[in-house]
Design a protein around this motif. Sequence first.
Motif, short mmCIF file in Angstrom:
data_model
loop_
_atom_site.label_atom_id
_atom_site.label_comp_id
_atom_site.label_asym_id
_atom_site.label_seq_id
_atom_site.Cartn_x
_atom_site.Cartn_y
_atom_site.Cartn_z
N CYS A 54 -6.12 -1.18 -7.99
CA CYS A 54 -5.03 -0.28 -8.14
C CYS A 54 -5.08 0.58 -9.27
N LYS A 55 -4.45 1.94 -8.92
CA LYS A 55 -4.56 3.03 -10.08
C LYS A 55 -3.42 2.79 -11.19
N THR A 56 -2.45 2.25 -10.68
CA THR A 56 -0.99 2.15 -11.65
C THR A 56 -0.40 0.87 -11.69
N CYS A 64 0.46 -2.30 -8.32
CA CYS A 64 1.75 -1.78 -7.86
C CYS A 64 2.30 -1.81 -6.73
N GLY A 65 1.43 -2.00 -5.87
CA GLY A 65 1.91 -2.16 -4.37
C GLY A 65 2.44 -0.68 -3.63
N CYS A 67 0.64 2.44 -4.91
CA CYS A 67 -0.57 3.56 -4.77
C CYS A 67 -1.35 3.49 -3.78
N CYS A 70 -3.46 0.27 -3.28
CA CYS A 70 -2.50 -0.97 -2.86
C CYS A 70 -2.12 -0.85 -1.33
ZN LIG Z 1 -1.29 0.25 -6.91
#
Ligand SMILES: [Zn+2]
Length: 327
Positions: A54-56, A64-65, A67, A70
């Motif tokens: 996950c990048k964020t 985060c679900g 990006c 995700c």
């Molecule tokens: Zn993410």
Amino acid sequence: MSEPLQLLPWQAPMWRLAAQAIEQDRLGHALLLSGLRGTGKRVFARVLAAALWCKTPLAERLPCGRCDDCRQVLSEAHPGYTALRVEEDKRDISIEAVRILCERMGMTSHDGRSKVAIVDPADSLNRNGVNALLKTIEEPPPRSHLLLVSERPLALPATLRSRCQQMRFAIPARAEALNWLAQSGAAAPAEAALALDAAHGAPVLALQLLQDKSLELQQSWRAALLDLAAGRTDPLKAATTVGEAQAPAFLRWLYGWLLDLLRAGLVPGGAADIEALARTLPRHALDRYVSEVQENLRRLEFNAKAQMVLEAVLIRWRALVALGQRS
Ligand SMILES: [Zn+2]
């Protein structure tokens, strides 16, 4: 499968350990996620995979679900992600699939990012599959993580188990489970409590029962067993009531229900009928009956005639109850 990348509330303590391991770059190359069916092992495995990319990320490294990474995990299309399952109509996970997985794990990704493979259920690997995986585990490619998911970890060879970091998923506290079921909005509280009993306390399984209506079926099986115990029906009629098509599901449920009987008193909020019966049944005979049910389940898997298997199991049930009433 479009479950969101969300941890289940009772998994927070276990998540903190996993998140720390990711932070400190010491997450194992091979992890064994074990625990009863319906405790959320699968959800956890996917969240863990997404957290590696996950990048964020949110607080505590939760994915985060939203990006790209995700979303690719959610659709099982992430280039670093492989999911291995038993194909339809197959008994176990094919060796070919394991070889492809090992190859993919061994390939270095051009961006140096993690690779994750989920094997679910890991106890469906055959001996060749286990041996192929062991080679990968013994010489793990850098940044590779193999997540083995199993309800029956003892069915895995010790050589495999001993090389894995263990994550054990326990049944959550009843109040927490009921709270989660209430929030799902799947059922009224009384029905949710029944489903949780039927699922031996495992919330995810309870939700499945509520959603696919098999709870009603289980209620009818429970009634059939109690009717037999009270002499209101006979084994042949009860076998017909259950029906050949439901025989495997019935026997699997019966097996779990008997284990509940053996633990009766410890079952949180266990139904009164179970407890009442448990007090009448001799423990050693109940133990033997559990083995017989398991044996009959095996006979079914080897194509024994379902009606005969059902009759045999129900005749023995009536005999067991009669034994309890005499003693
Ligand atoms: Zn993410």
